[in-house]
Scaffold this motif. Structure first.
Motif, mmCIF file in Angstrom:
data_model
loop_
_atom_site.group_PDB
_atom_site.id
_atom_site.type_symbol
_atom_site.label_atom_id
_atom_site.label_comp_id
_atom_site.label_asym_id
_atom_site.label_seq_id
_atom_site.Cartn_x
_atom_site.Cartn_y
_atom_site.Cartn_z
ATOM 1 N N PRO A 110 -48.682 25.977 63.774
ATOM 2 C CA PRO A 110 -48.206 24.726 63.173
ATOM 3 C C PRO A 110 -48.450 24.626 61.673
ATOM 4 O O PRO A 110 -47.567 24.175 60.925
ATOM 5 C CB PRO A 110 -49.000 23.659 63.934
ATOM 6 N N ASP A 111 -49.620 25.080 61.213
ATOM 7 C CA ASP A 111 -49.899 24.964 59.778
ATOM 8 C C ASP A 111 -49.029 25.915 58.962
ATOM 9 O O ASP A 111 -48.573 25.575 57.862
ATOM 10 C CB ASP A 111 -51.382 25.208 59.490
ATOM 11 N N VAL A 112 -48.747 27.114 59.512
ATOM 12 C CA VAL A 112 -47.885 28.070 58.808
ATOM 13 C C VAL A 112 -46.450 27.557 58.764
ATOM 14 O O VAL A 112 -45.775 27.632 57.729
ATOM 15 C CB VAL A 112 -47.937 29.458 59.490
ATOM 16 N N PHE A 113 -45.984 27.018 59.874
ATOM 17 C CA PHE A 113 -44.626 26.476 59.919
ATOM 18 C C PHE A 113 -44.471 25.339 58.913
ATOM 19 O O PHE A 113 -43.468 25.259 58.188
ATOM 20 C CB PHE A 113 -44.314 25.972 61.323
ATOM 21 N N TYR A 115 -46.251 24.859 56.199
ATOM 22 C CA TYR A 115 -46.357 25.434 54.859
ATOM 23 C C TYR A 115 -45.012 26.001 54.396
ATOM 24 O O TYR A 115 -44.536 25.688 53.306
ATOM 25 C CB TYR A 115 -47.432 26.523 54.872
ATOM 26 N N ILE A 116 -44.384 26.818 55.235
ATOM 27 C CA ILE A 116 -43.116 27.433 54.852
ATOM 28 C C ILE A 116 -42.003 26.389 54.771
ATOM 29 O O ILE A 116 -41.101 26.485 53.933
ATOM 30 C CB ILE A 116 -42.734 28.559 55.835
ATOM 31 N N SER A 117 -42.082 25.366 55.616
ATOM 32 C CA SER A 117 -41.050 24.338 55.619
ATOM 33 C C SER A 117 -41.038 23.524 54.334
ATOM 34 O O SER A 117 -40.055 22.839 54.040
ATOM 35 C CB SER A 117 -41.239 23.405 56.828
ATOM 36 N N TRP A 118 -42.107 23.586 53.578
ATOM 37 C CA TRP A 118 -42.149 22.896 52.285
ATOM 38 C C TRP A 118 -41.034 23.376 51.364
ATOM 39 O O TRP A 118 -40.631 22.684 50.428
ATOM 40 C CB TRP A 118 -43.504 23.131 51.618
ATOM 41 N N ALA A 119 -40.510 24.574 51.617
ATOM 42 C CA ALA A 119 -39.460 25.133 50.756
ATOM 43 C C ALA A 119 -38.253 24.216 50.685
ATOM 44 O O ALA A 119 -37.558 24.158 49.658
ATOM 45 C CB ALA A 119 -39.046 26.509 51.268
ATOM 46 N N LYS A 120 -37.978 23.481 51.758
ATOM 47 C CA LYS A 120 -36.825 22.588 51.771
ATOM 48 C C LYS A 120 -36.985 21.423 50.797
ATOM 49 O O LYS A 120 -36.002 20.758 50.463
ATOM 50 C CB LYS A 120 -36.605 22.057 53.188
ATOM 51 N N ARG A 121 -38.218 21.175 50.362
ATOM 52 C CA ARG A 121 -38.465 20.055 49.454
ATOM 53 C C ARG A 121 -38.539 20.494 47.997
ATOM 54 O O ARG A 121 -38.775 19.676 47.112
ATOM 55 C CB ARG A 121 -39.775 19.363 49.840
ATOM 56 N N ILE A 122 -38.391 21.788 47.758
ATOM 57 C CA ILE A 122 -38.489 22.311 46.389
ATOM 58 C C ILE A 122 -37.083 22.489 45.817
ATOM 59 O O ILE A 122 -36.301 23.290 46.347
ATOM 60 C CB ILE A 122 -39.250 23.647 46.371
ATOM 61 N N PRO A 123 -36.752 21.767 44.750
ATOM 62 C CA PRO A 123 -35.408 21.897 44.169
ATOM 63 C C PRO A 123 -35.179 23.294 43.596
ATOM 64 O O PRO A 123 -36.113 23.974 43.150
ATOM 65 C CB PRO A 123 -35.404 20.841 43.044
ATOM 66 N N ALA A 124 -33.925 23.712 43.596
ATOM 67 C CA ALA A 124 -33.572 25.016 43.026
ATOM 68 C C ALA A 124 -33.964 25.094 41.553
ATOM 69 O O ALA A 124 -34.338 26.168 41.060
ATOM 70 C CB ALA A 124 -32.081 25.271 43.203
ATOM 71 N N THR A 125 -33.889 23.962 40.854
ATOM 72 C CA THR A 125 -34.259 23.955 39.435
ATOM 73 C C THR A 125 -35.736 24.292 39.248
ATOM 74 O O THR A 125 -36.098 24.974 38.286
ATOM 75 C CB THR A 125 -33.960 22.583 38.817
ATOM 76 N N ASP A 126 -36.587 23.848 40.172
ATOM 77 C CA ASP A 126 -38.008 24.181 40.087
ATOM 78 C C ASP A 126 -38.225 25.669 40.324
ATOM 79 O O ASP A 126 -39.092 26.296 39.698
ATOM 80 C CB ASP A 126 -38.815 23.377 41.115
ATOM 81 N N PHE A 127 -37.445 26.237 41.251
ATOM 82 C CA PHE A 127 -37.566 27.672 41.516
ATOM 83 C C PHE A 127 -37.172 28.485 40.279
ATOM 84 O O PHE A 127 -37.853 29.445 39.910
ATOM 85 C CB PHE A 127 -36.682 28.064 42.703
ATOM 86 N N VAL A 128 -36.086 28.081 39.614
ATOM 87 C CA VAL A 128 -35.646 28.788 38.404
ATOM 88 C C VAL A 128 -36.691 28.646 37.300
ATOM 89 O O VAL A 128 -37.029 29.624 36.612
ATOM 90 C CB VAL A 128 -34.277 28.250 37.936
#
Length: 204
Positions: A110-113, A115-128
């Motif tokens: 559950p904690d790993v799932f 953690y990885i699911s946080w990616a959906k909350r990160i905007p593409a602009t933040d990744f760039v």
């Protein structure tokens, strides 16, 4: 030497000439220039860690290495590495695990799932932006090697903590979450790709 060289299965691999490592190991560390960047990497660390690390540096001096403190130009950007690593690792992990996250979510703790699911909350602009800062941090670390051959830094700034103790306290009175403290000095090299090795220097 057994695991060195280009791997065609690794899309991030680099085709580059290889030099055998073993002959250099037989030469020891005499004359090797070792920089100690204390400003970010060593401050803060727990006293027990600091004492063992300095014993390790003394051993390198006794073996003939040239050990000296250095100031890294642009070092004020290094504290950004934990936040940058957080963004990049989560997004890249989610991309790699995408099909399994959708088809076999029950296969993750559950904690790993979460953690990885946080990616959906990160905007593409933040990744760039994180990728841009990653390049900046890589250039800063590259610059440090203009005057030394190696950097001596703690791989951990804390002794092993209890699982029910979320905060790490340092001798200067400051504190940091255990997980953040655990990756503070490691995240940089994960971002930049500079090779590193952790060498045990004490027992506890």
């Amino acid at each position: 030497d057994a695991i060195s060289g280009y791997d065609p299965s690794d899309t991030s691999g680099l085709r580059a000439p290889l030099e055998p490592a073993l002959p250099g190991l037989r030469d020891g560390v005499r004359g090797v220039r070792i920089g100690v960047p204390e400003e970010f990497f060593w401050r803060p660390v727990q006293d027990e860690v600091d004492a063992e690390l300095r014993r390790g540096l003394d051993a390198l001096r006794d073996a003939g290495a040239v050990v000296r403190p250095i100031a890294i130009a642009g070092g004020e950007h290094l504290p950004l590495s934990v936040a940058v690593a957080f963004v990049l690792i989560i997004v890249e992990s989610a991309a790699w695990h995408r099909s399994w996250l959708e088809e076999k979510p029950w296969g993750y703790a559950p904690d790993v799932f979460e953690y990885i699911s946080w990616a959906k909350r990160i905007p593409a602009t933040d990744f760039v932006d994180a990728q841009r800062v990653r390049r900046l941090i890589s250039d800063v670390v590259d610059g440090a090697f203009a005057e030394v051959d190696l950097l001596a830094v703690p791989s951990q700034c804390q002794v092993a903590s209890r699982v029910d103790t979320p905060l790490v306290t340092f001798s200067d009175g400051s504190s940091e979450h255990r997980d953040a403290a655990g990756i503070r000095t490691l995240a940089i090299f994960n971002l930049t790709g500079h090779p590193g090795v952790s060498v045990p220097v004490g027992r506890g």
